[in-house]
Design a protein around this motif. Sequence first.
Motif, PDB file in Angstrom:
ATOM      1  N   GLN A  24       0.856  -1.188  -0.004  1.00  0.00           N
ATOM      2  CA  GLN A  24      -0.014  -0.031   0.098  1.00  0.00           C
ATOM      3  C   GLN A  24       0.784   1.265   0.112  1.00  0.00           C
ATOM      4  O   GLN A  24       0.642   2.153  -0.665  1.00  0.00           O
ATOM      5  N   ILE A  25       1.921   1.419   0.668  1.00  0.00           N
ATOM      6  CA  ILE A  25       2.808   2.337   0.845  1.00  0.00           C
ATOM      7  C   ILE A  25       3.646   2.629  -0.613  1.00  0.00           C
ATOM      8  O   ILE A  25       3.476   3.761  -1.000  1.00  0.00           O
ATOM      9  N   LYS A  26       3.902   1.511  -1.221  1.00  0.00           N
ATOM     10  CA  LYS A  26       4.457   1.512  -2.441  1.00  0.00           C
ATOM     11  C   LYS A  26       3.526   2.029  -3.487  1.00  0.00           C
ATOM     12  O   LYS A  26       3.770   2.667  -4.458  1.00  0.00           O
ATOM     13  N   ALA A  27       2.322   1.849  -3.350  1.00  0.00           N
ATOM     14  CA  ALA A  27       1.233   2.121  -4.161  1.00  0.00           C
ATOM     15  C   ALA A  27       0.809   3.851  -4.191  1.00  0.00           C
ATOM     16  O   ALA A  27       0.110   4.232  -4.988  1.00  0.00           O
ATOM     17  N   MET A  28       1.317   4.263  -3.226  1.00  0.00           N
ATOM     18  CA  MET A  28       1.067   5.752  -3.088  1.00  0.00           C
ATOM     19  C   MET A  28       1.594   6.645  -3.961  1.00  0.00           C
ATOM     20  O   MET A  28       2.617   6.396  -4.293  1.00  0.00           O
ATOM     21  N   LYS A  29       1.004   7.767  -4.595  1.00  0.00           N
ATOM     22  CA  LYS A  29       1.479   8.443  -5.679  1.00  0.00           C
ATOM     23  C   LYS A  29       2.433   9.846  -4.965  1.00  0.00           C
ATOM     24  O   LYS A  29       2.596  10.524  -5.971  1.00  0.00           O
ATOM     25  N   PHE A  30       2.621   9.652  -3.993  1.00  0.00           N
ATOM     26  CA  PHE A  30       3.620  10.521  -3.408  1.00  0.00           C
ATOM     27  C   PHE A  30       4.529  10.103  -2.384  1.00  0.00           C
ATOM     28  O   PHE A  30       4.278   8.868  -1.896  1.00  0.00           O
ATOM     29  N   GLY A  43       6.086  13.246   2.207  1.00  0.00           N
ATOM     30  CA  GLY A  43       5.221  14.109   2.924  1.00  0.00           C
ATOM     31  C   GLY A  43       5.136  13.210   4.448  1.00  0.00           C
ATOM     32  O   GLY A  43       5.426  11.923   4.635  1.00  0.00           O
ATOM     33  N   ARG A  44       4.324  14.209   5.170  1.00  0.00           N
ATOM     34  CA  ARG A  44       4.190  13.641   6.490  1.00  0.00           C
ATOM     35  C   ARG A  44       3.322  12.396   6.583  1.00  0.00           C
ATOM     36  O   ARG A  44       3.670  11.516   7.461  1.00  0.00           O
ATOM     37  N   TYR A  45       2.370  12.288   5.814  1.00  0.00           N
ATOM     38  CA  TYR A  45       1.487  11.142   5.995  1.00  0.00           C
ATOM     39  C   TYR A  45       2.341   9.887   5.475  1.00  0.00           C
ATOM     40  O   TYR A  45       2.108   8.813   6.110  1.00  0.00           O
ATOM     41  N   PHE A  46       2.852  10.123   4.238  1.00  0.00           N
ATOM     42  CA  PHE A  46       3.812   8.957   3.839  1.00  0.00           C
ATOM     43  C   PHE A  46       4.879   8.459   4.714  1.00  0.00           C
ATOM     44  O   PHE A  46       4.963   7.297   5.137  1.00  0.00           O
ATOM     45  N   LEU A  47       5.464   9.333   5.762  1.00  0.00           N
ATOM     46  CA  LEU A  47       6.389   9.075   6.422  1.00  0.00           C
ATOM     47  C   LEU A  47       5.753   8.351   7.783  1.00  0.00           C
ATOM     48  O   LEU A  47       6.464   7.550   8.351  1.00  0.00           O
ATOM     49  N   CYS A 106       3.147   6.583   7.587  1.00  0.00           N
ATOM     50  CA  CYS A 106       2.750   5.253   7.160  1.00  0.00           C
ATOM     51  C   CYS A 106       3.991   4.222   7.307  1.00  0.00           C
ATOM     52  O   CYS A 106       3.995   2.987   7.758  1.00  0.00           O
ATOM     53  N   LEU A 107       5.181   4.873   6.758  1.00  0.00           N
ATOM     54  CA  LEU A 107       6.512   3.908   6.780  1.00  0.00           C
ATOM     55  C   LEU A 107       6.963   3.662   8.020  1.00  0.00           C
ATOM     56  O   LEU A 107       7.106   2.482   8.417  1.00  0.00           O
ATOM     57  N   VAL A 108       6.702   4.608   9.288  1.00  0.00           N
ATOM     58  CA  VAL A 108       7.030   4.132  10.444  1.00  0.00           C
ATOM     59  C   VAL A 108       6.108   3.359  11.003  1.00  0.00           C
ATOM     60  O   VAL A 108       6.558   2.246  11.746  1.00  0.00           O
ATOM     61  N   ASP A 109       4.854   3.202  10.788  1.00  0.00           N
ATOM     62  CA  ASP A 109       3.915   2.249  11.197  1.00  0.00           C
ATOM     63  C   ASP A 109       4.261   0.830  10.580  1.00  0.00           C
ATOM     64  O   ASP A 109       3.732   0.000  11.370  1.00  0.00           O
ATOM     65  N   TYR A 110       4.520   0.873   9.410  1.00  0.00           N
ATOM     66  CA  TYR A 110       4.855  -0.375   8.730  1.00  0.00           C
ATOM     67  C   TYR A 110       6.129  -1.108   9.551  1.00  0.00           C
ATOM     68  O   TYR A 110       5.951  -2.215   9.518  1.00  0.00           O
ATOM     69  N   LEU A 111       7.070  -0.264   9.822  1.00  0.00           N
ATOM     70  CA  LEU A 111       8.204  -0.773  10.352  1.00  0.00           C
ATOM     71  C   LEU A 111       7.791  -1.260  11.973  1.00  0.00           C
ATOM     72  O   LEU A 111       8.217  -2.499  12.280  1.00  0.00           O
ATOM     73  N   LYS A 112       7.007  -0.598  12.667  1.00  0.00           N
ATOM     74  CA  LYS A 112       6.231  -1.083  13.785  1.00  0.00           C
ATOM     75  C   LYS A 112       5.644  -2.458  13.680  1.00  0.00           C
ATOM     76  O   LYS A 112       5.856  -3.533  14.347  1.00  0.00           O
TER      77      LYS A 112
END
Length: 397
Positions: free
Chosen positions: A151-157, A160-164, A166-172
Motif C-alpha cells: 500500500q505504501i509503494k502504491a502511494m502516488k507521493f 510527505g508527513r502522511y507517507f512518513l 505510514c512508513l514508521v507504522d509499517y516498521l512497527k
Amino acid sequence: MRNFKQHILVITYSLPWPLDRGGRIRLNSFFQAFLLDFRITWLVLNSDIDDSAMNFIKNKYPEVRFIFLKTRKQKFLGLQSLFMPGLVRRQYDGAIIEKVKQIINSEKFSHVFIKGIAFVPYVKEAVRLRGNKYKVIFDLDDVESKKYLRQIKAMKFGGGRYFLSCLVDYLKLYYYEKSSLLLFDKVIVASDQDRGDLVKKYPRNEIKTISNSINVPDIAYEDVNNKTILFLGSIGYDPNYDAVIYFLDNIFPLIRDRVPGVKFYIAGPLSKEYLGKFNDGKSVFVLGFVEDLASLYRKTSVVVVPIRIGGGTRIKILEAVAYLKPIVSTSIGSEGLELQNKKHILIEDMPEGFANACCSLMENGDKRHMLAKNAYDFVVKEYSLKNIMKDIIELFN
C-alpha cells in the motif's frame, strides 16, 4: 451431545457467519473442522456484532459456546503505544484483555486458536505462562506487513508527513509481527508462498499452510455471452476499493471502446456506500450485498480481480471458479493460488493487457469454457472445503 476429549478456545474478531466476505469464509472452514473433533468455545472480540447472525448461529449450533466481548477503543495506552502498530492499537482494550485471561484460566483447554495479528495482545501474557497446559495456534492468514508495504509503494507521493507516518507504522508492524510469531506453537498462513517468505525470515518448522477453501457446488457449465463483467468483494477492504477504482479509471474505458454495450457489475458489502456515485444505470451497476450468488454468476460473462495491493489468497477467485466463471486477474490478485496463467485463469498487470484479456473472453465462447472447466477441476481437487478440513484436523491433532 458428543463427549469430546479436546476443548478448543477460538479467539477472533468475528463469527464464522454470514459467509459474505473472505475472512468469514476462512473462519468457517476452521469452524466446520473443529465441530468434528472438539468441544468449542468461540470468543468474539469486536466493537460491534450482527445480532441476527449471533442468534442464527447459536440456534443452529447449540453445542457451541459463543461469547461476545465488546471492545472499546482506548484513547491513551501509555508508553507501550509508541511501539504498537496502528492495526494492533486500534483493537486494544486493556479491560477486555483481563477478561480473556480469566476465560483462558477458568477451563481446561487443549488448544487455543487465535486469528489475526491485531488480537495477539489478548493472549500474550497467557501464552507466556501456559507451560504445557495447552497448545496455542495462530492463524496469521495474510502477512500483514507485506500488505501494508504494498500500500505504501502504491502511494502516488513520497516524503510527505502522511507517507512518513505510514512508513514508521509499517516498521512497527514488521517487528511486531516478527516478535509475535515466536510466541506460538504453530503459525498458519494461507499460501505456500507466504510460508516460504516467513520461513526464510524466521526459520522455524512450526509455520504451516492451510489454504483458503470453498464449498464447491455441483453445477453444470452454462455459457453466458451477454458482455457482462463482475467484480465481487467487500469494498470496505482497501485493496478491493483500490481495485475497482483502478478498473473504472484505467481498464473499463478501453473495454468500452472495443465492446459496445458492455456492462460492469460491482457487488459486495459496502459497495453502494463507497461506490454508489459510479452507478449510471447504463454501463456501471453498483449492486450492494447480493445474497443469491448463483443468480448473480448466472448473468456474468467474465469475473475480474484487478487487485494491486494486499496479500494472501483471494477467496473471490475460488468462489468464481466454483461457479464456473472465467477470470482475469493481476498477478497480485491471483497470488498464493496455484492457478496457471492461460490454463486456469488469465493474468495481466498492465491496463491494456487486462482490457484485451477481458475482451478476448467476451468474444470467444470456447476460451471461456476451457478456462472455466480447467480451473473448476483444479479447485475441486486442491481447494474444496472437504479437503481443507482434513488438513486442519491433521494439523491440530
